[in-house]
Scaffold this active site. Sequence first.
Site, PDB file in Angstrom:
ATOM      1  CG  ASN A   3      35.506  39.884  44.597  1.00  0.00           C
ATOM      2  OD1 ASN A   3      36.022  40.307  43.564  1.00  0.00           O
ATOM      3  ND2 ASN A   3      35.587  40.551  45.744  1.00  0.00           N
TER       4      ASN A   3
ATOM      5  CE1 TYR B 178      45.750  38.189  41.888  1.00  0.00           C
ATOM      6  CE2 TYR B 178      46.436  39.059  39.765  1.00  0.00           C
ATOM      7  CZ  TYR B 178      45.474  38.929  40.750  1.00  0.00           C
ATOM      8  OH  TYR B 178      44.254  39.530  40.596  1.00  0.00           O
TER       9      TYR B 178
ATOM     10  CB  VAL C  75      39.235  47.035  38.813  1.00  0.00           C
ATOM     11  CG1 VAL C  75      37.870  47.613  39.161  1.00  0.00           C
ATOM     12  CG2 VAL C  75      39.086  45.888  37.818  1.00  0.00           C
TER      13      VAL C  75
END
Length: 252
Positions: free
Chosen positions: A85, A150, A183
């Site tokens: 993660n 990214y 998120v």
Amino acid sequence: MTQPRTCLVTGASRGIGAAVAARLSADGHRVALLGRDVVSLDSVRARLPGEGMAVTADVTDPAQVAAAVDLVERDWGPVEVLVSNAGAGVGAPLVETSDEDWARMLELNLTAPFRLVRRVLPGMVEAGWGRIVVVASVVAKHGEAQVAAYTAAKHGVLGLVRAAAAEVARTGVTVNAVCPGYVDTPMTDTTVEAIAARTGRSPDEARALLARRQPIGRLIDPAEVAEAVAFCLVNGAVTGQGINVDGGTVQS
């Protein structure tokens, strides 16, 4: 109840990683928390309902990662579930993205997961069971302005997941990615600050802008990402997938 497994979660000191660790622990698994901030890791571990272990390491340092996995294996045995993660983004127009930022994004978001997968996969194959879940991003599925490095890294890590899944499809090991949208985490807080600084909007306005980018009109809850990770543990027929948890941003 599912059989208890030995889990390793990277980037576990906050945000998605902490939520995943909490969910896996609640499901009866023992969870090794890996991150750089020992104080935050200990705080997350203290809140787990089950057995936990805090292991400090920088995932971009191969020696630290090897030592961390060795420590988990020494105390608990082989890693049966890997949730890779740990990650971060950097925002800049492509023409203003430096070589250093490009290299850092690939090292953290692509090469570090590769090394972790390579390290734990042999033990899983030998045991005839294993689960690998990489937390990618919605930008593994589509291009997005201002985050070229990214986006490229997350596209790459989804390719890694698919290739690994194809290699081990008959071994009892599954390899999947979870692809969140925006998120409600500290990482998104950083994005909000950058948007506010660049546009002159207030932080609340910048946060609302990100929420509106998702069809459901809100940020994703970290627990919703953790739910998708938990699904990957219990369903052995799902492998090689990039599971979107993005409020309907990318339909696939």
